[in-house]
Structures are given as structure tokens and as C-alpha cells.
Design a protein around this motif. Structure first.
Motif, PDB file in Angstrom:
ATOM      1  N   ILE A 292       0.853  -1.192   0.000  1.00 58.42           N
ATOM      2  CA  ILE A 292       0.000   0.000   0.000  1.00 58.42           C
ATOM      3  C   ILE A 292       0.885   1.236   0.000  1.00 58.42           C
ATOM      4  N   ASN A 293       0.348   2.350  -0.472  1.00 62.42           N
ATOM      5  CA  ASN A 293       1.146   3.574  -0.484  1.00 62.42           C
ATOM      6  C   ASN A 293       0.977   4.363   0.811  1.00 62.42           C
ATOM      7  N   ARG A 294       1.801   5.406   0.964  1.00 60.63           N
ATOM      8  CA  ARG A 294       1.779   6.210   2.196  1.00 60.63           C
ATOM      9  C   ARG A 294       0.388   6.807   2.446  1.00 60.63           C
ATOM     10  N   THR A 295      -0.247   7.279   1.371  1.00 64.70           N
ATOM     11  CA  THR A 295      -1.564   7.890   1.526  1.00 64.70           C
ATOM     12  C   THR A 295      -2.567   6.892   2.077  1.00 64.70           C
ATOM     13  N   ALA A 296      -2.460   5.624   1.637  1.00 69.93           N
ATOM     14  CA  ALA A 296      -3.375   4.588   2.130  1.00 69.93           C
ATOM     15  C   ALA A 296      -3.182   4.345   3.620  1.00 69.93           C
ATOM     16  N   VAL A 297      -1.940   4.445   4.099  1.00 70.52           N
ATOM     17  CA  VAL A 297      -1.672   4.253   5.532  1.00 70.52           C
ATOM     18  C   VAL A 297      -2.449   5.291   6.344  1.00 70.52           C
ATOM     19  N   LYS A 298      -2.366   6.559   5.936  1.00 70.05           N
ATOM     20  CA  LYS A 298      -3.089   7.621   6.636  1.00 70.05           C
ATOM     21  C   LYS A 298      -4.593   7.455   6.468  1.00 70.05           C
ATOM     22  N   TYR A 299      -4.996   7.113   5.270  1.00 70.47           N
ATOM     23  CA  TYR A 299      -6.414   6.967   4.947  1.00 70.47           C
ATOM     24  C   TYR A 299      -7.058   5.872   5.798  1.00 70.47           C
ATOM     25  N   MET A 300      -6.315   4.755   6.006  1.00 69.93           N
ATOM     26  CA  MET A 300      -6.848   3.614   6.765  1.00 69.93           C
ATOM     27  C   MET A 300      -6.656   3.780   8.266  1.00 69.93           C
ATOM     28  N   GLY A 301      -5.911   4.802   8.658  1.00 74.49           N
ATOM     29  CA  GLY A 301      -5.692   5.046  10.084  1.00 74.49           C
ATOM     30  C   GLY A 301      -4.813   4.006  10.741  1.00 74.49           C
ATOM     31  N   LEU A 302      -3.768   3.526  10.018  1.00 74.26           N
ATOM     32  CA  LEU A 302      -2.908   2.459  10.527  1.00 74.26           C
ATOM     33  C   LEU A 302      -1.623   3.052  11.122  1.00 74.26           C
ATOM     34  N   GLU A 303      -1.308   2.686  12.336  1.00 71.84           N
ATOM     35  CA  GLU A 303      -0.041   3.104  12.934  1.00 71.84           C
ATOM     36  C   GLU A 303       1.087   2.144  12.553  1.00 71.84           C
ATOM     37  N   ASN A 304       0.798   0.863  12.552  1.00 68.95           N
ATOM     38  CA  ASN A 304       1.772  -0.164  12.157  1.00 68.95           C
ATOM     39  C   ASN A 304       1.142  -1.012  11.052  1.00 68.95           C
ATOM     40  N   PRO A 305       1.201  -0.532   9.805  1.00 69.30           N
ATOM     41  CA  PRO A 305       0.459  -1.191   8.723  1.00 69.30           C
ATOM     42  C   PRO A 305       0.960  -2.590   8.364  1.00 69.30           C
ATOM     43  N   VAL A 306       2.280  -2.814   8.458  1.00 71.23           N
ATOM     44  CA  VAL A 306       2.830  -4.097   8.026  1.00 71.23           C
ATOM     45  C   VAL A 306       2.277  -5.219   8.901  1.00 71.23           C
ATOM     46  N   GLY A 307       1.717  -6.239   8.262  1.00 70.00           N
ATOM     47  CA  GLY A 307       1.131  -7.364   8.964  1.00 70.00           C
ATOM     48  C   GLY A 307      -0.369  -7.263   9.139  1.00 70.00           C
ATOM     49  N   THR A 308      -0.960  -6.110   8.807  1.00 74.81           N
ATOM     50  CA  THR A 308      -2.412  -5.932   8.925  1.00 74.81           C
ATOM     51  C   THR A 308      -3.141  -6.878   7.978  1.00 74.81           C
TER      52      THR A 308
END
Length: 799
Positions: free
Chosen positions: A560-576
Motif C-alpha cells: 500500500i502507499n503512504r496515503t493509504a496508511v493515513k487513509y486507513m488510520g494504521l499506525e503499524n500497517p505491516v502485517g495488517t
């Protein structure tokens, strides 16, 4: 009387050749610019005039709301067709489903070409008003038929009769040529539709479409309609607006609102913000229309200024005419006749300029405008244009000159007065106000383009090419082709993708993950890629890791891109873990394995959309992406790649695009506008300078005796130059201070349309002011220095 007036006007023109050249030259440039802009505007406004039922044709669009943001577009779901056809069919003469325009390989015997076209329902020939040259007007009745444009048929068959011949599409399907239609003209929608294949063939041979027959959430199709004779757009829109929301509860949360976008709005008014129509290319029509009007006004101002400036030279003529009985109306008629003659000559010169420059203009504006020699309307408008311009340019001089009192003139007591030059000064201020505003506007447009061009795009587009894979021949050969391209030494890496690098073809929703807010309505850009995608594009991994062929679990991985991380509200996206929210057919869970840098795939003027790059498990690719070997020239690499390609796909034409060229096309419209604005601005400045040159010449001539006296008393060349220049420079400075706030207000409003925009800086306005003053000094200096260098003895003797 008219003949006599023309003779006098002709003699006056010949007597003052210098002013005549300036007058006619300035007017000719102004009229030429106005004519070219007028032809361009006419081409824009007559877009889609090929279709005889244009006022009844529309496309079904919809607006949907995600998390409070409303988006609008033409993509609709497949179940909408039977819903409208069965429930509201009386409102439509024709209702037609269509695919998106797509390129396909078309092969006949050993001849294979690539052409864009569509899959459409059988009423397409009638709705599109196709001119059938050969074959059946209802050529889409049979599922395995195809209709070809004339140019495509000629390229495939040459002089052979195409009707009844079998062609192969995508090296997969055999289709019977049932009709040949005339190519749709360039300035019309569907002009790039070189083939039409029955819609039923599209549905029957694609499982994903069959699975979408009852899927209201898959907005992957287009629908065009022609209203019945007694129906109108607004009423039908109000009837169908809530059809999708009423018939499908799953999509109701996005508040889908259907509406008809009339054909007349497709080209000029297709921009929407928050569900509201906000214009489109029509803004450029207004922009260039205003530019054309102002350029013509500048040319007319020159004529007024030079005519009134030379009023004292013609004062005796007016006095004598009045003393022997000429009425004021007769004098006005005389001066307007002179104006008409100048404008007529200028119009003829302008026609010559237009004819010479039209080819270059077409190339620059990407048009195919033909000069309308046989258009009676054009010549009628031209006559009105000449008369109007004659009246506009000659009205003030005529009224001014005809108002002189004969007694004062003949007694030698006539003086123009200290305020006589005030109107000329006002007109000069107006001229340069327009010119300075044009300069500022052009600079800001180019600044905005460069601002977007210099924006980090997230990957390396240099040396990156993409090859379309629109044939069944490519299936199962990805690994083989990657190995051969790399081993050939022409490429250092290759990856596949379901969308081109510079576009997003698919958007998905309906997913859940831990921490997803209640009621959150997600919308992701979706691209299916092979494991080498990030490496091929040099797309930076900022968290986690890239795909690996050695890890079987990566087949369910996501980047996923950086914008998706913010959009999804993920603090630690890897492994989600990402799960499909479809309860009936949830599919396997996916896992985020890495985060990549934001990559611009849509408009460079817009924020990057939240994106997912999903492992392509089903070979759902449309492009090969190749990173060329930087140690060899591009031409060497391409020659090798073509050879390898032809060895494996001899029946398919070799096509490729450089990604940096594709990316550059995103700036095409703004760049054309900026370039054309720059050219028109330069011409506006030139016209203004011609008038300034003429006025300076007149002032220098008028003050010849004064200059001679000053030189005798010790004035230097600089003193004389300063005397003649400062008055004009003051006027230009006033123009600058008027133009700057106007330009700031207009351009700041224009920039608000771009979320990613340049910040207006003070130096842009200072640069424009300095440029205008510099041009003024250069223009005035030539005449001022020449006057200053004249022998004062000669000046005083001749006076």
C-alpha cells in the motif's frame, strides 16, 4: 460621395506612409489573432455536431459519496440497464450499453494492426448516426460480427471488399465484417472508434462481466441514451435519479445519484466537484474569447491614438471643409470612411497572416481547423466584423476631429489644449494594463505547470517503457518473456501490471481490517502486479518489504502507499490482515507486507489517491513494464526488444510507450493554454509597442523646434531622451499598478481549481512590471535618440 471619400482617404494614407504601415500592421495583427481565436472557439463550440440528434443524446452518470466526499463519473453498474429499459423505457428512443474505448489487435491473413474501438449494443449505428459505406446498417445483429471504420478497412484489406471477410480480434476471436462506416470526424466524441463489436460478444466471452450481471457494486460500464421525442433531460434525470439507491440496499450507503449528462456538455462542461457541475474546457473558450477581444481592442486603441494625435495636422482641412458648408455629419462620415479603408486593408493582411499561420496553429493546438472559404456565415460575420471594427476604431477620431471650430483653425488660434492628450494617455494606460495582466497570467500558468512537473512522482520514469498485452497470445508467457528480455541485455527488469503506470483503471471497496472506523466508506485505487513491479519502477519501499517469488504466502500479499496508511488510520500497517466484507463470497484474506512511496498515477495537480498494489494471482495483466539497460542507448535497447518480441509474437504488431512521454501528456492541455497565451501576450505587447512607437514619433515631430532650442542651450542627448521618455514611462507605471491587483485576483481564483498549486510570489509581479517598463524604454528610445541627435540648426531653419 462615398467614392470621393475613399479617394481622399486613399491620398491621406499614401501621404503618411509610416503611420499607415503602423495602423494597418497593428490592426492586421489584432484582427488575425481575433480570427484565429474565433476559428478555434467555433471548433470547440461545434464539437459533436456530427450527430444529428445531439440535443437528445446523453450519457448516464452517477455521483457517489464516500466519507463525506462526493465523486462523479460515467461508470455505472450492469444491472442498471434492465432496470431502466424495463421500468423507464418509454423515455428512451435508444438505450445502449458500451465498453470503454480500448485498443485491440485486428488481423486479416498476415496483416495485423492495432486500433481503438468499442463493444456496443446493436442500436449503436443509429444512435451514433454512422454513415454506412458498405454492408449492413444493422451490422451488429449477429454476435460474431464487427463493423470497421473506412480507414481501418483500408489498412486491413487494401482494395479488397471487406464485407464477409473474417478477421481475428486479439488473436483469439474470429469475427465477420458486416459493415464499413465513414470515419467519424476528429472534433467529435467516438472519433477514435475504429471498430464496433456487438455487446453480446463482450458479455459472452468474459466471465467477470457475466458475474456482474446482478452486481450493483461493480461500476465498470458505460451507458448512452437517446431520449424519445416527448422527453427532456431534466425530467428524465429527476425520474431515474434514485433508481440505483432504491433497487440495491448494499450501495444505498454511498447515496448514488443518477443523472443524464447531455452530449453538448461532454466536451465543454464535464467537470464536477462535490456532485455539482463546475464547467470544464468551456473556461478556455471564455479565456481565449476575452484574449481575442482585448487584442483587437489594443489594435483599435492604436488607431484612435494615432488619428487623434495627428489631429492638428488635419485641423486646417477640417476648418476649410466646414467653412465651405460641410456639416459635422459629413465630416464624421469622411473619417469613418478612412477608418473603413484602413480596416479593410488590415483585414486582407490579417487573412494572409491566418492562412500562413493556420498550419502551425493547428499543430500547436492539436486541431484540424480548415479555413472556411465556402462558409457564407463566416463571410457574413466578417463583414459585420469589419464594419464594427471600423466604427470602434474610427468613432472617437471622427467625433473629435469633426468638432474643431473653423474660425479658430483658420485664424491660427486653434490649440489642442493641455487636456487634449488626456484621452490618448488613458488609452495608452488601458493598452499596457491589458498587456501587463497578460504577462502576469502567462507567467503564472507556466509556473503552475512547472510546479506540477517538478513534483516528486514516487518512481523513476526515465528509461521505463510499457508494452500493451491485448492478446490471448501473452497468456502463460510472462516468465519466459521476462527471462528473454533480461538475457538479451536490453532490459534490466520486467514486471506486469493490470493498469498502465500513468493511470488507474480500477477502484475497489468492500474491505475490513482491524481498527477500521465504524461506518467508514473506503475507496482504493487497485492495481494487480507481478512481484518485480516495485523494482522495475524503482518504487521505494518505506516500510516492510517487497514481494518475493520465493514466499508462497506473498500471493495474498499487498503493498500500500503512504496515503493509504493515513487513509486507513494504521499506525503499524505491516502485517495488517485485510478481509473482504462480502459475507456470501468473502474470498481469502490478504496481508499488508509493505508500504511504498506515493506514486502519481492520475492528475499531477491532484493529491495522490490511496492505492493498493496486489499480487497478480490470475494473470490479469494488460502491460509489460520494462526498465531499459542504462548502459546502452534507447534505440539499441528497443531494436533488441522488438526482435525478441517478434520472435515470440510474430502475428502481433510491436507497440510501446515511454512512460515519461505518457506522463508528459498529463500537462498537455495546460501547456497548450500556456503556450498559446504566451504567443497572444507577445502579440498584444507588439501591438501596444507599435502604437507607442507611432505616438513617440509624432511627439518627437511635434516638438522638433523645442528639441532644437534645448540643444542650442546645451541639452545633451540624455536630457532630450529623458524628456521624451518619462511621460510614456509614467503611463506604463500607472498601468502596472492597475494591472497587478486585477491579475492577482483573476489568477488566484484560477489556481483555486488545483489542490496542488503554486504559491503566488511577489517577484512574478515585479518581473512583469519591469518587463513592461523595459519594453517601453526600448520602444521609445529609438525615436527619442534619433530626435535628440538631429542638427538643431536644421530643425530651427525648417521650422
Amino acid at each position: 460621395m462615398f467614392k470621393n471619400n475613399l479617394k481622399i482617404a486613399w491620398r491621406n494614407l499614401l501621404k503618411n506612409k509610416g503611420y499607415t504601415v503602423i495602423n494597418i500592421g497593428g490592426l492586421a495583427l489584432g484582427i488575425a489573432v481575433t480570427l484565429i481565436i474565433g476559428l478555434w472557439i467555433n471548433d470547440e463550440l461545434t464539437h459533436d455536431n456530427y450527430y444529428k440528434n445531439k440535443e437528445k443524446i446523453a450519457q448516464v452518470w452517477q455521483s457517489q459519496t464516500f466519507n463525506g466526499r462526493t465523486g462523479t463519473g460515467p461508470a455505472i453498474p450492469l444491472p442498471l440497464e434492465p432496470a431502466l429499459r424495463d421500468g423507464y423505457g418509454d423515455n428512451f428512443e435508444h438505450l445502449m450499453m458500451a465498453s470503454w474505448t480500448q485498443d485491440s489487435y485486428i488481423k486479416y491473413k498476415e496483416n495485423s494492426i492495432s486500433r481503438p474501438g468499442n463493444y456496443m449494443q446493436k442500436m449503436a449505428p443509429k444512435l451514433l448516426n454512422l454513415e454506412i459505406l458498405k454492408g449492413d446498417k444493422d451490422g451488429l445483429r449477429e454476435i460474431n460480427s464487427i463493423m470497421l471504420s473506412k480507414s481501418t478497412a483500408d489498412a486491413l484489406f487494401g482494395k479488397e471488399n471487406p464485407i464477409g471477410k473474417i478477421v481475428k480480434i486479439g488473436n483469439q476471436y474470429d469475427l465477420n465484417v458486416t459493415a464499413v462506416y465513414n470515419d467519424i470526424p476528429y472534433n467529435n466524441t467516438f472519433n477514435d472508434t475504429d471498430y464496433i463489436i456487438p455487446w453480446d460478444h463482450y458479455v459472452a466471452n468474459r466471465e467477470w462481466i457475466q458475474n456482474s450481471l446482478d452486481n450493483w457494486g461493480n461500476n465498470s460500464f458505460q451507458m448512452f441514451v437517446q431520449l424519445s421525442a416527448n422527453a427532456n433531460m431534466e425530467n428524465v434525470t429527476s425520474i431515474i435519479r434514485n433508481v440505483k439507491k432504491d433497487l440495491n440496499e448494499d450501495t444505498a450507503e454511498f447515496n448514488p445519484q443518477l443523472f443524464l449528462l447531455p452530449m453538448e456538455d461532454w466536451y465543454l462542461r464535464s467537470n464536477f466537484e462535490e456532485g455539482k457541475q463546475v464547467g470544464g474546457r468551456i473556461k478556455y473558450v471564455w479565456l481565449f474569447g476575452i484574449i481575442g477581444a482585448f487584442v483587437l481592442l489594443l489594435a483599435c486603441i492604436n488607431f484612435m491614438n494615432l488619428s487623434t494625435a495627428r489631429s492638428e495636422k488635419r485641423a486646417k482641412e477640417v476648418g476649410i471643409r466646414k467653412s465651405i458648408g460641410s456639416q459635422k455629419g459629413q465630416l464624421i462620415y469622411q473619417f469613418l470612411s478612412e477608418s473603413f479603408l484602413v480596416v479593410l486593408f488590415a483585414f486582407c493582411v490579417a487573412l494572409l497572416i491566418v492562412l500562413i499561420s493556420l498550419g502551425g496553429f493547428n499543430e500547436l493546438a492539436r486541431k484540424e481547423i480548415i479555413f472556411p472559404w465556402d462558409n457564407i456565415g463566416f463571410w457574413g460575420i466578417s463583414i459585420v466584423f469589419i464594419l464594427f471594427t471600423s466604427l470602434l476604431a474610427g468613432s472617437y477620431p471622427a467625433l473629435y476631429l469633426s468638432s474643431f471650430r473653423p474660425v479658430d483653425v483658420l485664424k491660427g488660434t486653434f490649440k489642442s489644449g493641455k487636456h487634449a492628450s488626456l484621452p490618448r494617455k488613458i488609452l495608452v494606460v488601458l493598452q499596457f494594463t491589458v498587456s501587463v495582466a497578460f504577462i502576469i497570467g502567462t507567467v503564472i500558468v507556466m509556473q503552475q505547470i512547472n510546479h506540477a512537473k517538478n513534483r516528486p512522482i514516487g518512481y523513476d520514469r526515465e528509461g521505463l517503457i510499457q508494452i500493451p498485452t491485448w492478446s490471448a497470445d501473452f497468456e502463460g508467457k510472462t516468465d519466459l518473456m521476462r527471462e528473454q528480455f533480461i538475457s538479451s541485455g536490453a532490459a534490466i527488469e520486467m514486471a506486469t501490471s493490470s493498469s498502465p503506470t500513468t493511470q488507474i483503471w480500477s477502484n475497489r471497496s468492500g474491505f475490513t481490517w482491524e481498527g477500521k472506523p465504524e461506518g467508514f466508506q473506503e475507496d482504493f485505487a487497485w492495481t494487480e502486479v507481478s512481484p518485480e513491479y516495485a523494482n522495475t519502477l524503482d518504487l521505494k519501499i518505506v516500510q516492510g518489504r517487497d514481494f518475493s517469488r520465493d514466499m508462497a504466502s506473498d500471493s495474498l500479499g499487498i503493498l500500500i502507499n503512504r496515503t493509504a496508511v493515513k487513509y486507513m488510520g494504521l499506525e503499524n500497517p505491516v502485517g495488517t490482515i485485510i478481509r473482504d466484507s462480502d459475507e456470501e463470497d468473502p474470498g481469502p484474506s490478504m496481508k499488508i507486507i509493505g508500504v511504498v512511496e506515493d506514486m502519481i498515477a492520475q492528475s499531477p495537480y491532484e493529491p495522490v489517491k490511496q492505492g493498493w498494489y496486489v499480487y497478480d494471482r490470475h494473470n490479469n495483466f494488460s502491460y509489460y513494464n520494462l526498465r531499459l539497460n542504462p548502459k546502452q542507448s534507447a534505440s539499441q535497447n528497443l531494436a533488441i526488444i522488438e526482435r525478441v518480441f517478434k520472435e515470440n509474437f510474430p502475428a502481433i504488431p510491436f507497440q510501446y510507450d515511454f512512460v515519461d512521454d505518457q506522463y508528459a501528456r498529463k500537462f498537455a492541455t495546460e501547456k497548450r493554454v500556456g503556450t498559446l497565451s504566451g504567443i497572444f501576450t507577445a502579440l498584444a505587447i507588439l501591438i501596444s509597442c507599435l502604437g507607442l512607437f507611432g505616438l513617440t514619433s509624432f511627439v518627437a515631430e511635434q516638438r522638433t523646434k523645442e528639441i532644437g532650442v534645448r540643444k542650442v542651450l546645451g541639452a545633451t542627448v540624455f536630457n532630450v531622451w529623458n524628456m521624451l521618455s518619462k511621460d510614456f514611462l509614467k503611463l506604463v507605471i500607472i498601468s502596472c499598478f492597475i494591472a497587478v491587483p486585477i491579475a492577482y485576483y483573476v489568477m488566484n481564483g484560477w489556481l483555486q481549481e488545483y489542490p496542488y498549486r503554486v504559491i503566488l510570489k511577489w517577484w512574478i509581479f515585479v518581473l512583469a512590471m519591469m518587463g513592461a517598463m523595459g519594453v517601453t524604454v526600448l520602444t521609445v528610445s529609438f525615436q527619442a535618440i534619433r530626435a535628440a541627435k538631429q542638427n538643431p540648426v536644421k530643425s530651427l531653419r525648417t521650422e
